[in-house]
Write a protein that holds these residues in place. Structure first.
Motif, PDB file in Angstrom:
ATOM      1  N   THR A 196      10.074   5.439   5.079  1.00  0.00           N
ATOM      2  CA  THR A 196       8.751   4.914   4.747  1.00  0.00           C
ATOM      3  C   THR A 196       7.722   5.501   5.700  1.00  0.00           C
ATOM      4  O   THR A 196       8.076   5.977   6.788  1.00  0.00           O
ATOM      5  CB  THR A 196       8.734   3.380   4.903  1.00  0.00           C
ATOM      6  OG1 THR A 196       9.022   3.059   6.280  1.00  0.00           O
ATOM      7  CG2 THR A 196       9.764   2.711   4.000  1.00  0.00           C
ATOM      8  N   PRO A 197       6.437   5.437   5.315  1.00  0.00           N
ATOM      9  CA  PRO A 197       5.392   5.887   6.237  1.00  0.00           C
ATOM     10  C   PRO A 197       5.456   5.166   7.588  1.00  0.00           C
ATOM     11  O   PRO A 197       5.193   5.766   8.628  1.00  0.00           O
ATOM     12  CB  PRO A 197       4.098   5.551   5.486  1.00  0.00           C
ATOM     13  CG  PRO A 197       4.478   5.646   4.040  1.00  0.00           C
ATOM     14  CD  PRO A 197       5.893   5.133   3.977  1.00  0.00           C
ATOM     15  N   MET A 198       5.812   3.866   7.568  1.00  0.00           N
ATOM     16  CA  MET A 198       5.898   3.098   8.813  1.00  0.00           C
ATOM     17  C   MET A 198       6.957   3.692   9.744  1.00  0.00           C
ATOM     18  O   MET A 198       6.743   3.829  10.943  1.00  0.00           O
ATOM     19  CB  MET A 198       6.223   1.624   8.518  1.00  0.00           C
ATOM     20  CG  MET A 198       6.170   0.732   9.733  1.00  0.00           C
ATOM     21  SD  MET A 198       6.238  -1.042   9.350  1.00  0.00           S
ATOM     22  CE  MET A 198       8.020  -1.278   9.206  1.00  0.00           C
ATOM     23  N   LEU A 199       8.109   4.065   9.179  1.00  0.00           N
ATOM     24  CA  LEU A 199       9.188   4.665   9.990  1.00  0.00           C
ATOM     25  C   LEU A 199       8.748   6.018  10.538  1.00  0.00           C
ATOM     26  O   LEU A 199       8.948   6.328  11.715  1.00  0.00           O
ATOM     27  CB  LEU A 199      10.466   4.823   9.161  1.00  0.00           C
ATOM     28  CG  LEU A 199      11.652   5.420   9.931  1.00  0.00           C
ATOM     29  CD1 LEU A 199      12.398   4.331  10.706  1.00  0.00           C
ATOM     30  CD2 LEU A 199      12.621   6.148   9.025  1.00  0.00           C
ATOM     31  N   LYS A 200       8.127   6.832   9.667  1.00  0.00           N
ATOM     32  CA  LYS A 200       7.714   8.185  10.088  1.00  0.00           C
ATOM     33  C   LYS A 200       6.690   8.136  11.215  1.00  0.00           C
ATOM     34  O   LYS A 200       6.694   8.958  12.124  1.00  0.00           O
ATOM     35  CB  LYS A 200       7.141   8.944   8.888  1.00  0.00           C
ATOM     36  CG  LYS A 200       8.204   9.353   7.870  1.00  0.00           C
ATOM     37  CD  LYS A 200       7.622  10.287   6.806  1.00  0.00           C
ATOM     38  CE  LYS A 200       8.675  10.753   5.826  1.00  0.00           C
ATOM     39  NZ  LYS A 200       9.038   9.708   4.839  1.00  0.00           N
TER      40      LYS A 200
ATOM     41  N   SER B 275       0.813  -1.230   0.000  1.00  0.00           N
ATOM     42  CA  SER B 275       0.000   0.000   0.000  1.00  0.00           C
ATOM     43  C   SER B 275       0.838   1.268   0.000  1.00  0.00           C
ATOM     44  O   SER B 275       0.398   2.315  -0.440  1.00  0.00           O
ATOM     45  CB  SER B 275      -0.980  -0.004   1.171  1.00  0.00           C
ATOM     46  OG  SER B 275      -0.269  -0.103   2.380  1.00  0.00           O
ATOM     47  N   SER B 276       2.074   1.161   0.508  1.00  0.00           N
ATOM     48  CA  SER B 276       2.935   2.355   0.553  1.00  0.00           C
ATOM     49  C   SER B 276       4.390   1.922   0.651  1.00  0.00           C
ATOM     50  O   SER B 276       4.699   0.728   0.661  1.00  0.00           O
ATOM     51  CB  SER B 276       2.569   3.234   1.756  1.00  0.00           C
ATOM     52  OG  SER B 276       2.867   2.549   2.956  1.00  0.00           O
ATOM     53  N   GLY B 277       5.280   2.901   0.726  1.00  0.00           N
ATOM     54  CA  GLY B 277       6.687   2.619   1.010  1.00  0.00           C
ATOM     55  C   GLY B 277       7.371   1.726  -0.013  1.00  0.00           C
ATOM     56  O   GLY B 277       7.125   1.823  -1.220  1.00  0.00           O
ATOM     57  N   ILE B 278       8.217   0.829   0.486  1.00  0.00           N
ATOM     58  CA  ILE B 278       9.021  -0.038  -0.371  1.00  0.00           C
ATOM     59  C   ILE B 278       8.146  -0.955  -1.222  1.00  0.00           C
ATOM     60  O   ILE B 278       8.409  -1.169  -2.401  1.00  0.00           O
ATOM     61  CB  ILE B 278      10.002  -0.873   0.491  1.00  0.00           C
ATOM     62  CG1 ILE B 278      11.018   0.047   1.179  1.00  0.00           C
ATOM     63  CG2 ILE B 278      10.733  -1.910  -0.360  1.00  0.00           C
ATOM     64  CD1 ILE B 278      11.810  -0.615   2.299  1.00  0.00           C
TER      65      ILE B 278
ATOM     66  N   LYS C 147       4.912  -5.139  10.574  1.00  0.00           N
ATOM     67  CA  LYS C 147       4.225  -4.345  11.593  1.00  0.00           C
ATOM     68  C   LYS C 147       5.244  -3.901  12.628  1.00  0.00           C
ATOM     69  O   LYS C 147       6.080  -4.693  13.063  1.00  0.00           O
ATOM     70  CB  LYS C 147       3.126  -5.175  12.262  1.00  0.00           C
ATOM     71  CG  LYS C 147       2.420  -4.410  13.359  1.00  0.00           C
ATOM     72  CD  LYS C 147       1.046  -4.932  13.664  1.00  0.00           C
ATOM     73  CE  LYS C 147       0.351  -3.987  14.637  1.00  0.00           C
ATOM     74  NZ  LYS C 147      -1.039  -4.363  14.889  1.00  0.00           N
ATOM     75  N   LEU C 148       5.165  -2.637  12.995  1.00  0.00           N
ATOM     76  CA  LEU C 148       6.117  -2.064  13.946  1.00  0.00           C
ATOM     77  C   LEU C 148       5.358  -1.341  15.046  1.00  0.00           C
ATOM     78  O   LEU C 148       4.488  -0.518  14.762  1.00  0.00           O
ATOM     79  CB  LEU C 148       7.046  -1.095  13.195  1.00  0.00           C
ATOM     80  CG  LEU C 148       8.229  -0.466  13.921  1.00  0.00           C
ATOM     81  CD1 LEU C 148       9.295  -0.077  12.904  1.00  0.00           C
ATOM     82  CD2 LEU C 148       7.807   0.787  14.693  1.00  0.00           C
TER      83      LEU C 148
END
Length: 228
Positions: free
Chosen positions: A182-186, A14-17, A84-85
């Motif tokens: 990535t959005p997950m990191l942000k 859906s996003s990122g890598i 998942k983070l």
């Protein structure tokens, strides 16, 4: 020639890598099966089939297997990119937090690979996207006890599967990434900026997925300019 096209499954698109990987593979001779819980945020691309998919849901996995059985027959590359983070101090992490992270990062990957076994060929390549936080001897971000330990489990799973299927295939490798913007990191680390962007990392993963299985098997490879 349509018969020369290879089939690739990418999770977490859906996003990122994951999204960047879909874009890159779609420009090459690949039929792309894109999997994520939400819709793709880009217009439909040539050769891309997007399926709304939850790796922790058995029905979702069974639905995917039916589609592959009927329409694709075999899988050349699987990129387990969904992750998942949760960023919380160790003392605040609940059992539910821990299970939810392991469900996506380990149990779901385990189950998906198991169900896809009949569709892999000897030369197929499974690439697990892990983290330097899952490597022995790397310094870890605090707050990532659940995430980093799940990625450590994924790395060991990669090694075990490579050994178990060394005769029959597929090949298994793990790329342990450093931080990527990535959005997950942000979301997990507001204000933190990584040195690498998703499209750069996706380009590296694309090349690795296509070429490395003839050289690497059962390898856990750090892909990072730093040792966070």
């Amino acid at each position: 020639n349509i018969s020369l096209m290879k089939n690739v499954i990418i999770t977490g698109t859906s996003s990122g890598i994951g999204l960047e990987l879909v874009k890159i593979f779609s420009k090459e001779d690949f039929k792309v099966i894109s999997l994520s819980r939400s819709d793709l945020s880009i217009k439909p691309l040539n050769g891309v089939r997007h399926i709304n998919f939850d790796i922790t849901d058995e029905k979702s996995v069974d639905n995917l297997i039916d589609i592959i059985k009927n329409e694709y027959k075999n899988i050349d590359i699987l990129i387990n990119n969904a992750g998942k983070l949760i960023n919380k101090p160790f003392k605040n992490i609940s059992r539910d937090d821990l299970y939810s992270v392991f469900d996506v990062n380990v149990f779901g990957v385990f189950n998906l690979i198991q169900k896809l076994l009949p569709f892999f060929k000897k030369k197929s390549h499974v690439v697990n996207i892990s983290s330097v936080g899952g490597l022995v001897g790397s310094s870890k971000f605090p707050g990532l006890t659940a995430y980093s330990s799940s990625k450590g489990a994924l790395n060991i799973l990669t090694e075990v599967l490579a050994e178990e299927f060394s005769e029959s295939g597929p090949k298994f490798n793990s790329l342990s990434l450093g931080s990527v913007n990535t959005p997950m990191l942000k979301e997990a680390f507001p204000g933190y900026t990584a040195q690498v962007n998703p499209d750069e990392m996706a380009s590296f993963i694309f090349n690795f997925a296509n070429t490395a299985s003839s050289i690497f098997n059962g390898k856990v490879i750090p892909v990072s300019s730093t040792n966070p």
